[in-house]
Design an enzyme around this catalytic site. Structure first.
Site, short mmCIF file in Angstrom:
data_model
loop_
_atom_site.label_atom_id
_atom_site.label_comp_id
_atom_site.label_asym_id
_atom_site.label_seq_id
_atom_site.Cartn_x
_atom_site.Cartn_y
_atom_site.Cartn_z
N ASP A 1 0.81 -1.22 0.00
CA ASP A 1 0.00 0.00 0.00
C ASP A 1 0.84 1.27 0.00
OD1 ASP A 1 1.04 -0.21 2.49
OD2 ASP A 1 -0.83 0.18 3.56
N HIS B 1 25.61 2.55 -17.52
CA HIS B 1 24.46 2.79 -16.64
C HIS B 1 24.66 2.14 -15.27
CE1 HIS B 1 21.80 3.61 -20.41
NE2 HIS B 1 22.55 4.64 -20.08
N ASP C 1 27.93 10.85 -12.32
CA ASP C 1 26.96 11.40 -13.28
C ASP C 1 25.67 11.58 -12.50
OD1 ASP C 1 25.21 12.03 -15.33
OD2 ASP C 1 25.80 10.35 -16.62
N ASP D 1 21.93 17.61 -15.64
CA ASP D 1 22.56 16.32 -15.96
C ASP D 1 24.04 16.59 -16.16
OD1 ASP D 1 23.24 13.80 -16.84
OD2 ASP D 1 22.22 13.98 -18.78
N HIS E 1 28.61 5.94 -27.21
CA HIS E 1 27.36 6.71 -27.10
C HIS E 1 27.50 8.03 -27.85
CE1 HIS E 1 29.14 9.42 -24.09
NE2 HIS E 1 29.60 8.36 -23.45
N HIS F 1 22.35 15.08 -25.66
CA HIS F 1 20.91 14.97 -25.90
C HIS F 1 20.23 16.24 -25.44
CE1 HIS F 1 20.76 14.25 -21.54
NE2 HIS F 1 21.78 13.44 -21.71
N HIS G 1 16.34 13.22 -20.73
CA HIS G 1 16.45 13.04 -22.18
C HIS G 1 15.19 13.68 -22.75
CE1 HIS G 1 19.22 9.30 -21.52
NE2 HIS G 1 19.79 10.44 -21.18
N GLU H 1 28.70 15.64 -23.60
CA GLU H 1 29.20 14.61 -22.70
C GLU H 1 30.00 13.51 -23.39
OE1 GLU H 1 26.17 11.91 -21.18
OE2 GLU H 1 24.61 13.19 -22.04
N TYR I 1 36.12 4.93 -22.54
CA TYR I 1 35.92 3.83 -21.62
C TYR I 1 36.85 2.69 -22.05
CZ TYR I 1 31.90 6.85 -21.31
OH TYR I 1 31.10 7.97 -21.22
N ARG J 1 34.11 10.40 -18.31
CA ARG J 1 33.15 11.21 -19.06
C ARG J 1 33.12 12.57 -18.41
NH1 ARG J 1 29.31 7.94 -19.05
NH2 ARG J 1 28.01 8.60 -17.32
N GLU K 1 30.59 15.95 -18.55
CA GLU K 1 29.28 16.35 -19.08
C GLU K 1 28.84 17.69 -18.51
OE1 GLU K 1 26.00 13.74 -17.97
OE2 GLU K 1 24.78 14.51 -19.62
#
Ligand code: GLY
Ligand code: MN
Ligand code: MN
Length: 436
Positions: free
Chosen positions: A39, A242, A259, A270, A349, A353, A360, A383, A387, A404, A406
């Site tokens: 609940d 991710h 990130d 972001d 990647h 974006h 996104h 970004e 890797y 990375r 960004e």
């Protein structure tokens, strides 16, 4: 309830949409509340289209925009209810909501299904995010069937259905002054969160301790929370794009990639920073870092009005591939390596974006073969990353390095404005992390 908002920007967006509807009618519900378990519910997050047009935070709400000669914007929302308000908190109720949020009319949500056929009757076109929520598709069709049953009374049912998202996505792509103000503040809070984590970082800490530093700063400064699940990835975990477990010890001599972005007044930031856990880059880490930083700068420099969306990706890619050659990870000409996509094991990647209410964000990237042309007010992330997974074909001393960088960038009339500001050069990061 003190709600220090002006409804003017939201009313202006409704007006702009009304002008596109002709004699049609648009129906935009907010999101459904979602059960987490038994609940208990997830914290409510409004639908992004609904938020864009209303700024109205409550669940169980719908707006109906009626186009034509006498345009009207109508809100359906929960009625006031003393008992429910004791348990769940304040509700505006239709009269106060109408006033505060600038609607022409407001009614109890319980009257929605009964009132909808009258609103739809004799409207040639219905605009709705068709297929987004099957329950809503059914609800609309039920109302339309009621109107169809009234043809002998002289009522006409709509014959044209248009996916509202096309019109709204195009509007959301170009941010207005209110959105630019909110996004600048979201980026400032996010920058403070990253700075706090950078300063707090010590060998021996776990990833989740840095996650806590970021979250502390977001909430302390009034953001509602994260705009997506934050990534705090020590060492080679940064090579998992991710990675959100954030549950490992930080490697004493490794890097950490964070990130994370806050959500403020419905808008996302972001941002990514990557820095050495010890506060000092090793020579190999520095070499890779400088490649990513140069690629990011080249990409930011390519963000300006009048150029295709893809230009900054191409700029970043060219710099990354040149860097991979310089690092000894790839061999050949830059053009040839771009053509053969030989860089893909290290950079898989895109360079960014659209950013807005959704991390996104809404908006077309391409129409047919043509990339969207950047224009003032469009907002995007820049970004690039590299890797180098353990076991990859790159020189062994680079293995396990994932980086990375960004930032959030507004396209302006004469170039761009970078919203996010946490230190990112090697010298500035080492200076920020110095403890003596
Ligand atoms: N954090 C999601 C992204 O960078 O796109
Ligand atoms: Mn990100
Ligand atoms: Mn991003």
């Amino acid at each position: 309830l003190a709600h220090a908002m002006s409804h003017a920007p939201y009313a202006a967006r409704r007006q702009a949409l009304l002008e596109r509807l002709g004699d049609g009618i648009a129906i935009i519900p907010t999101a459904a509340e979602k059960v987490r378990n038994r609940d208990t519910h997830h914290r409510f997050r409004f639908d992004s289209y609904f938020w864009y047009l209303t700024g109205f935070p409550e669940p169980e709400a719908v707006i109906v925009l009626v186009g034509g000669a006498a345009p009207r914007s109508i809100l359906f929302c929960r009625e006031k209810n003393e008992e429910r308000e004791v348990w769940d908190g304040y509700r505006y109720g239709p009269p106060a909501a109408r006033e505060t949020f600038g609607f022409d009319e407001a009614y109890p949500i319980d009257e929605f299904d009964q009132r909808l056929p009258d609103l739809i009757a004799d409207r040639p076109t219905v605009w709705h995010a068709l297929g987004l929520d099957p329950a809503w598709d059914q609800r609309l069709m039920a109302a339309i069937n009621v109107v169809r049953g009234q043809v002998r009374a002289g009522r006409r049912a709509p014959t044209t259905f248009i996916d509202l998202r096309g019109a709204l996505d195009a509007m959301r792509l170009v941010k207005d002054a209110h959105e630019i103000d909110v996004m600048r503040r979201a980026a400032a809070i996010t920058s403070a969160g990253h700075l706090r984590a950078m300063r707090a970082c010590r060998p021996g800490m776990a990833e989740y301790e840095l996650e806590a530093e970021v979250a502390y700063e977001f909430r302390r400064r009034g953001a509602s929370g994260h705009s997506f699940s934050p990534i705090v990835a020590g060492g080679h975990h940064a090579c998992v794009l991710h990675y959100i477990e954030n549950d490992k010890l930080l490697p004493e001599h490794g890097l950490v990639l964070i990130d994370a972005g806050c959500e403020l007044e419905g808008y996302a930031a972001d941002m990514t920073r990557t820095f050495p856990v010890s506060g000092r880059f090793s020579p190999a880490q520095k070499d890779v870092y400088e490649v990513v930083l140069a690629a990011q700068q080249a990409a930011i420099d390519a963000v300006r009005p009048g150029v295709p969306f893809n230009a900054y990706h191409d700029a970043a890619l060219r710099a990354l591939v040149q860097g991979l050659v310089d690092l000894g990870a790839l061999e050949g000409s830059v053009d040839g390596l771009i053509e053969s996509e030989a860089y893909k094991p290290y950079y898989m990647h895109r360079a960014g974006h659209w950013l807005g209410i959704d991390v996104h964000d809404a908006g077309e990237y391409k129409t047919g073969e043509d990339w969207t042309t950047l224009a003032p007010g469009m907002t995007l992330t820049v970004e690039p990353g590299l890797y180098i997974r353990p076991g990859s074909a790159a020189p062994a001393h680079l293995h396990g390095i994932g980086i990375r960088i960004e930032d959030d960038v507004l396209v302006t009339a004469d170039g761009n404005e970078v919203y996010t500001s946490t230190p990112k050069t090697v010298a500035d990061i080492e200076e920020t992390m110095r403890r003596d």
